[in-house]
Each structure stands twice: as C-alpha cells, then as structure tokens.
Design a protein around this motif. Structure first.
Motif, mmCIF file in Angstrom:
data_model
loop_
_atom_site.group_PDB
_atom_site.id
_atom_site.type_symbol
_atom_site.label_atom_id
_atom_site.label_comp_id
_atom_site.label_asym_id
_atom_site.label_seq_id
_atom_site.Cartn_x
_atom_site.Cartn_y
_atom_site.Cartn_z
ATOM 1 N N ILE A 319 0.308 5.054 32.707
ATOM 2 C CA ILE A 319 1.558 4.836 33.030
ATOM 3 C C ILE A 319 1.557 3.348 33.888
ATOM 4 O O ILE A 319 0.808 2.929 34.616
ATOM 5 C CB ILE A 319 1.940 5.825 33.927
ATOM 6 C CG1 ILE A 319 3.514 6.020 34.261
ATOM 7 C CG2 ILE A 319 1.132 6.146 35.323
ATOM 8 C CD1 ILE A 319 4.227 6.965 34.897
ATOM 9 N N VAL A 320 2.707 2.834 33.261
ATOM 10 C CA VAL A 320 2.701 1.447 33.856
ATOM 11 C C VAL A 320 4.301 0.876 34.487
ATOM 12 O O VAL A 320 5.206 1.658 34.007
ATOM 13 C CB VAL A 320 2.623 0.434 32.726
ATOM 14 C CG1 VAL A 320 0.948 0.509 32.445
ATOM 15 C CG2 VAL A 320 3.294 0.018 31.588
ATOM 16 N N ILE A 321 4.361 0.344 35.387
ATOM 17 C CA ILE A 321 5.662 -0.381 35.979
ATOM 18 C C ILE A 321 5.888 -1.464 35.638
ATOM 19 O O ILE A 321 5.095 -2.463 35.569
ATOM 20 C CB ILE A 321 5.667 -0.189 37.319
ATOM 21 C CG1 ILE A 321 5.293 1.347 37.990
ATOM 22 C CG2 ILE A 321 7.018 -0.749 38.090
ATOM 23 C CD1 ILE A 321 5.225 1.437 39.355
ATOM 24 N N THR A 322 7.002 -2.047 35.073
ATOM 25 C CA THR A 322 7.335 -3.168 34.569
ATOM 26 C C THR A 322 7.831 -4.119 35.726
ATOM 27 O O THR A 322 8.523 -3.566 36.868
ATOM 28 C CB THR A 322 8.346 -3.144 33.389
ATOM 29 O OG1 THR A 322 9.816 -2.969 33.966
ATOM 30 C CG2 THR A 322 8.010 -2.335 32.356
ATOM 31 N N GLN A 323 7.637 -5.322 35.716
ATOM 32 C CA GLN A 323 8.237 -6.543 36.635
ATOM 33 C C GLN A 323 9.850 -6.449 36.463
ATOM 34 O O GLN A 323 10.482 -6.788 37.542
ATOM 35 C CB GLN A 323 7.626 -7.728 36.142
ATOM 36 C CG GLN A 323 6.320 -7.883 36.568
ATOM 37 C CD GLN A 323 6.242 -8.103 38.050
ATOM 38 O OE1 GLN A 323 6.692 -7.934 38.876
ATOM 39 N NE2 GLN A 323 4.655 -8.258 38.440
#
Length: 432
Positions: A319-323
C-alpha cells in the motif's frame, strides 16, 4: 506478477517526475502532518486490483471500508477497481496527467519504479509510527518497498511458493514422500520419466521460478545494494541452480512449459492428471483445485532445499500514498487501518494472505492449507528492488531458457545475462 508498463508510458512518467508535469503533490508533507491520533476528515480515492470474481471486492466495499469510515467519522474512501493487467499502465497514465489517486494497492515489483519517478511518499519519513508498523510485517515483504535507502510503501498482502505434490503420482515410482533436496529431485527424475511422468513442473525461466533455486543453493542474482549482478548471477551457486534445470530437462524431468511460448499443460492441471509429480506454487491453487479437480489430493511441503536451505520468493502487494494526494493525513490513517488485525483478517477470509507475523496461526485457522505458506514466509525473499526489474527479469528468463535448450552452457548463459543486466542496474541507480 507480470509487468504491464510500456516504453511510451514510462517516458511519460519520467517527464512528469522530472518537472514536465504539474504533479499536484508538491514537496512531501512533514512527519507531523501524517502522525496518528488527530482527527481526520475528508475523502480519498483508493485504486486496487482485488478480484471482482470472488468475494474480495465485496468484502472491501461492504466490510473493510465501512469499518474504517465508522471509526473515522467525517471520512469517505472511494474504492476504484482496476484489472491487474491494466493497473500498471493506468498508474503510468495517471502520473503523467497529474491524476493519481491518494492511495494505491501496488504490486510489490512496481514500488521501486514508482518511487524512483518521484510519485510516492516516503512513508518511513512521513509516518512517525512507520517503524512500529513495519516491524509487524514479514521482512521479505517489507524489503520490496525499499529504494535508495527509503521505504515508499508498507506490505498489504503477501504470498510465497511451497512444494505442491500429488502423492498418488509419486507412489507410482514407489516413493512415499516428496523430494526434499536438489539431489533427491535429480535422482527421482529418471525413475518417473520412465513412467512418462515429469518429476517437477516449472512455469518458465523467470525470477519468480528460478530465484528460489538460486537462493536455496546459497547464491544470489545481485549484491545487497542491487548495484551489480557480476560475481553473483554468474557465480557457481547461481550457475549450479540453472544447471539443475538443464539436467532435469535433459533427463525428461521437467516439461516444455519451462521454455515459455504458451501451450502445454499447466502445473495444477498436470498434477491433477498425474503427469507432473511436483511443482512450486502459491496458495491460490487450493481453491482452484477444489473447484476444478476435486479428486486431486494436493499436498504441500517446504521449497526444495539446496546448500542454502529452503528459500522461496515473496509475492503480493503493498500500500502506497501518492505525492499528488490532497489529503495525505487521511491517506496515512487508511494505510494504518489496512495493516490492522481487523482489516487484515477480513481480507484473509477471502484469500488474501496477511502480512502480519502475529496472524500466522489465524491464517491457518482460516484454512489449514495456509500453514506451510506462513512457515515458508519466514525465510522467503523478495526479487531485487529496482525500477529495472521488468527488463532484468526478461533477460534472466531468456538466458535461462537458452541454457535449458542447450544453445549455451549454464555458465555462458549467465555471463551473457550479467553483461546485459549490469548496465540496467547502473542506469537505474543513477536515475537515468
């Protein structure tokens, strides 16, 4: 775990990441901004590739997200389902157009690529509780998120491969246990070949299939920093692992599907038909076997051992968070929730293997077939974390297959692979 990006798409993302696009994200927010404990409100969008064919999407929409929203009044999570084979390209296109979602369930092999392009938040810098969250997960799964010294994601779900076998097929050769070592596998191959049975099915020459053999023989494909393959992929332990496949193929021990090109009998179908005795594969085979091959007794054992022990490969998603997220604080809270035992077990009950080490026994209680996989995950390793992995994997696949066909020796084939791979790794580290 195929990579679906195109050259044009990657170029577009490269332009976006180097300032030719607006991005919308700006500089990373401070760690305090993404700290836990404060009240968060607003809406975020979550792109994922959970399967709509089963209960995964239904569970996400009807149980997981409602539980999060109930615990965080004033929030809304909008899930967007994207087919796996389309998700990579959709991310590439969205990055170039500054339309990335807030949170993404990304294949682990995409995280270094996206991180290198500057479109992900380094979670170990932005989330002050990152160390605590990361410590709960399997080391192999966590390592897939590391690029240039920073972690750009957290493991969300995981998987690995163990040895699957058909005991009835082995019994035809008078064997009552599966091969546990490389030597036992080689010795059993001609005995089964005489009965027109392949001792082991290997899908192709990719890292997903070959790296467990290399690692279990005490070798590696690159150095720890993923800066070079010379001295590793062409060193004796790796070459010996490739030679094992060459020898097995020559002895009629593995089917032609290892050469790729489509066609042939798949591993699970071959086990059910009794033409393959063993294969290395994941837990998803059990529900498929129950539905399609109910008479098959599908047994499991640890990955076949070499001089380096029994070492398998890590798969799964992060799971990643975008800029470009406009609400990173809420995105971080959702990330935390997705790693909670509550969310992990909700998804585990519909086939997603939990990344939380403390839930290993709970996974086995969901279904006993998970038990050997949870044990194998303790030593399973990730494929090298590099934006160049798709190209590296293609080279490895081709060179392994050339050796198996006899076009090159195992040593010459791996030497040729190194000559092609090292420039890719160098360019990746240099950001070119």
């Amino acid at each position: 775990m195929k990579h679906s990006g195109t050259a044009a798409g990657l170029m577009a993302v490269a332009m976006f990441a180097t300032g030719c696009g607006t991005g919308g994200g700006g500089a990373p927010e401070t760690a305090e901004t993404l700290a836990t404990g404060g009240k968060v409100t607003g809406e975020i969008t979550f792109w994922h590739s959970y399967s709509e064919g089963g209960a995964e999407v239904k569970t996400l929409k009807e149980k997981v997200i409602p539980a999060f929203e109930k615990a965080h009044p004033g929030t809304k999570v909008k899930p967007v389902t994207v087919q796996y084979d389309q998700l990579h390209q959709k991310l590439v296109t969205a990055a170039a157009g500054s339309t990335l979602p807030d949170v993404v369930r990304s294949d682990i092999i995409w995280v270094p690529e996206l991180a290198d392009l500057g479109v992900l938040v380094p979670l170990d810098e932005a989330m002050p509780d990152f160390t605590r969250l990361a410590a709960q997960t399997y080391d192999g799964a966590l390592a897939t998120n590391l690029w240039k010294g920073k972690h750009y994601g957290l493991p969300l779900d995981t998987n690995t491969k163990v040895l699957l076998y058909n005991p009835a097929t082995l019994a035809k050769a008078g064997v009552n246990a599966p091969p546990a070592t490389f030597d036992e596998l080689k010795a059993l191959a001609p005995r089964l070949a005489a009965k027109k049975i392949y001792v082991h099915a290997v899908g192709d020459g990719s890292g997903w299939n070959v790296l467990p053999l290399i690692w279990s023989n005490g070798g590696d494909i690159t150095d720890k920093g993923v800066t070079k393959s010379d001295g590793h992929l062409n060193a004796p332990p790796a070459v010996e692992a490739v030679q094992l496949l060459v020898d097995l193929y020559a002895a009629g021990g593995i089917p032609k599907i290892v050469l790729g090109g489509g066609g042939g009998t798949g591993a699970l179908e071959g086990l059910a038909k009794g033409i393959y005795a063993t294969t290395h594969d994941g837990p998803w085979n059990y529900p498929i076997a129950r539905a399609q091959f109910p008479k098959l007794e599908l047994n499991a054992a640890p990955t076949i051992s070499g001089k380096g022990g029994s070492v398998s490969v890590v798969g799964g998603e992060s799971i990643v968070i975008t800029q470009s997220s406009k609400n990173k604080a809420l995105a971080a809270e959702f990330t935390r929730f997705m790693l909670s035992p509550e969310a992990q077990m909700l998804m585990a009950r519909v086939g997603q293997v939990s990344v939380l080490k403390d839930l290993a026994d709970d996974m086995a209680s969901v279904d006993p077939y998970y038990a050997p996989y949870m044990q194998q995950l303790e030593t399973a390793r990730p494929r090298p974390a590099t934006p160049a992995w798709a190209k590296v994997d293609a080279i490895l696949t081709k060179q392994v297959q050339l050796a198996i066909k006899g076009d090159l020796t195992a040593q010459a084939s791996m030497d040729a692979a190194v000559a092609q791979i090292d420039p890719l790794l160098e360019r990746a580290r240099a950001g070119r």
